[in-house]
Design an enzyme around this catalytic site. Structure first.
Site, PDB file in Angstrom:
ATOM      1  N   ASN A 179     -29.219  62.451  41.180  1.00  0.00           N
ATOM      2  CA  ASN A 179     -27.850  62.972  41.028  1.00  0.00           C
ATOM      3  C   ASN A 179     -27.075  62.899  42.339  1.00  0.00           C
ATOM      4  O   ASN A 179     -25.897  62.507  42.370  1.00  0.00           O
ATOM      5  CB  ASN A 179     -27.877  64.440  40.590  1.00  0.00           C
ATOM      6  CG  ASN A 179     -28.418  64.629  39.195  1.00  0.00           C
ATOM      7  OD1 ASN A 179     -28.586  63.664  38.448  1.00  0.00           O
ATOM      8  ND2 ASN A 179     -28.697  65.870  38.829  1.00  0.00           N
ATOM      9  N   GLY A 180     -27.732  63.305  43.423  1.00  0.00           N
ATOM     10  CA  GLY A 180     -27.065  63.343  44.726  1.00  0.00           C
ATOM     11  C   GLY A 180     -26.641  61.941  45.163  1.00  0.00           C
ATOM     12  O   GLY A 180     -25.512  61.733  45.621  1.00  0.00           O
ATOM     13  N   ARG A 181     -27.567  60.976  44.993  1.00  0.00           N
ATOM     14  CA  ARG A 181     -27.233  59.604  45.414  1.00  0.00           C
ATOM     15  C   ARG A 181     -26.138  58.996  44.541  1.00  0.00           C
ATOM     16  O   ARG A 181     -25.308  58.231  45.005  1.00  0.00           O
ATOM     17  CB  ARG A 181     -28.508  58.738  45.387  1.00  0.00           C
ATOM     18  CG  ARG A 181     -29.358  58.927  46.630  1.00  0.00           C
ATOM     19  CD  ARG A 181     -30.746  58.438  46.432  1.00  0.00           C
ATOM     20  NE  ARG A 181     -31.522  59.368  45.599  1.00  0.00           N
ATOM     21  CZ  ARG A 181     -32.663  59.073  45.010  1.00  0.00           C
ATOM     22  NH1 ARG A 181     -33.163  57.850  45.126  1.00  0.00           N
ATOM     23  NH2 ARG A 181     -33.300  59.970  44.302  1.00  0.00           N
ATOM     24  N   ASP A 210     -33.967  62.586  38.454  1.00  0.00           N
ATOM     25  CA  ASP A 210     -33.687  62.474  39.891  1.00  0.00           C
ATOM     26  C   ASP A 210     -32.580  61.449  40.148  1.00  0.00           C
ATOM     27  O   ASP A 210     -32.405  60.497  39.394  1.00  0.00           O
ATOM     28  CB  ASP A 210     -34.970  62.066  40.626  1.00  0.00           C
ATOM     29  CG  ASP A 210     -34.895  62.385  42.116  1.00  0.00           C
ATOM     30  OD1 ASP A 210     -34.010  63.151  42.526  1.00  0.00           O
ATOM     31  OD2 ASP A 210     -35.739  61.848  42.875  1.00  0.00           O
ATOM     32  N   LEU A 226     -36.886  69.459  17.481  1.00  0.00           N
ATOM     33  CA  LEU A 226     -37.157  69.034  18.855  1.00  0.00           C
ATOM     34  C   LEU A 226     -37.396  70.287  19.684  1.00  0.00           C
ATOM     35  O   LEU A 226     -36.626  71.243  19.591  1.00  0.00           O
ATOM     36  CB  LEU A 226     -35.952  68.265  19.425  1.00  0.00           C
ATOM     37  CG  LEU A 226     -36.023  67.909  20.919  1.00  0.00           C
ATOM     38  CD1 LEU A 226     -37.106  66.864  21.189  1.00  0.00           C
ATOM     39  CD2 LEU A 226     -34.669  67.370  21.415  1.00  0.00           C
ATOM     40  N   HIS A 285     -24.664  66.490  39.957  1.00  0.00           N
ATOM     41  CA  HIS A 285     -25.368  67.430  39.076  1.00  0.00           C
ATOM     42  C   HIS A 285     -24.550  67.687  37.811  1.00  0.00           C
ATOM     43  O   HIS A 285     -25.093  67.778  36.716  1.00  0.00           O
ATOM     44  CB  HIS A 285     -25.641  68.753  39.798  1.00  0.00           C
ATOM     45  CG  HIS A 285     -26.536  68.601  40.995  1.00  0.00           C
ATOM     46  ND1 HIS A 285     -27.689  67.854  40.962  1.00  0.00           N
ATOM     47  CD2 HIS A 285     -26.437  69.095  42.259  1.00  0.00           C
ATOM     48  CE1 HIS A 285     -28.273  67.911  42.155  1.00  0.00           C
ATOM     49  NE2 HIS A 285     -27.525  68.645  42.960  1.00  0.00           N
TER      50      HIS A 285
END
Ligand code: IPE
Ligand code: IPE
Ligand code: MG
Length: 270
Positions: free
Chosen positions: A28-30, A26, A137, A43
């Site tokens: 990315n936008g900010r 969380d 992985l 993003h």
């Protein structure tokens, strides 16, 4: 039945390095807003962090990395942003899968894929198939994923498969139908970006995960930040309902008959 010990039916082994890390990516936008850039630039930069975290997990011997890429509620965003996120997903599949495969990474995409167009669904299927033999992985991308959706789809599939047992279903009956049945439960849950909520991520699977929240925005999350989260994890006492004294006397009690001892990443498609 899963080969992994359920945290509610038994006491899973817990090592110094988390075996399974699950992250809500969380902020990315900010990150973009701070730079007077469009949200989508955040993003795009976030995809680079994904690449770095895959490498970091490989280097640290983490077996499972699960990333929340798009929630079932993210359709509520402006259409332009949703479209761009889909395009980024397609681009990443196109460019990264060969590298993932070369590095022994198995890719899984979980969520309600029926809402994606058939081209994207085909790409996902091809990527999963190409990397199916890898086990260094297991990278799971949660796309159009919601914890409530997951539990409901599992319950509906169980109801179809075993209607005669309705009213007597046990946790171990439902577990194989959950979308991440192929993985142990997350040991460490990380949310970047400062919010301290679970936003409908792995509601069932996070039952006994250790939670770690950081203000760091996802595009700025790096090896050092991951190591801080792991260091915090290493300081936790994972009691799984028992007392501290019991833990010292017997850190790994025998697994109850209802949970099988776990083996390493086989049986992914069971
Ligand atoms: C997370 O970053 C990425 C997705 C939800 C797809 P956000 O886009 O939520 O970034 P913020 O929270 O607005 O900063
Ligand atoms: C959660 O982030 C979903 C993903 C990171 C994919 P959001 O930014 O959508 O969460 P809320 O809306 O702040 O809870
Ligand atoms: Mg957000």
């Amino acid at each position: 039945m899963s080969r992994f010990v359920s945290s509610t039916l038994g006491v899973p082994a817990s090592g110094r390095v988390p075996r399974h890390v699950a992250i809500i990516m969380d902020g990315n936008g900010r990150w973009a807003k701070k730079r007077f850039m469009p949200r989508v630039a955040g993003h795009t930069r976030g995809v680079e962090t994904v690449r770095e975290m895959v490498r970091a997990c490989l280097e640290r011997g983490i077996g499972y990395l699960t990333l929340f890429a798009f929630s079932s509620e993210n359709w509520r965003r402006p259409e332009e942003e949703v479209t761009l996120l889909m395009q980024l997903f397609v681009k990443a599949l196109r460019h990264e899968v060969v590298k993932l495969d070369r590095n022994g990474v198995r890719l899984k995409v979980v969520g309600d894929l029926s809402r994606f167009d058939s081209g994207l669904r085909d790409m996902i299927a091809a990527a999963e198939e190409k990397t199916a033999g890898n086990d260094r992985l297991i990278l799971t991308i949660c796309a159009n994923y919601g914890g409530r959706w997951d539990i409901l789809q599992a319950a509906n599939r169980l109801a179809q498969a075993e209607p005669e047992k309705a009213g007597q279903w046990q946790e171990s009956d439902l577990a194989p139908y959950l979308s991440m049945h192929y993985a142990p439960e997350p040991d460490l849950f990380i949310r970047t970006g400062g919010e301290e909520r679970v936003s409908n991520f792995l509601l069932w699977q996070l039952a006994y995960a250790e939670f770690y929240f950081t203000q760091t925005l996802w595009p700025e999350f790096n090896d050092e930040a991951l190591d801080k989260a792991i260091a915090s994890f290493q300081q936790r006492e994972r009691r799984f309902g028992r007392t501290s004294e019991q833990l010292v006397a017997d850190p790994h009690p025998p697994v109850s008959a209802s949970c099988k001892a776990d083996a390493k990443h086989s049986d992914l498609d069971a």
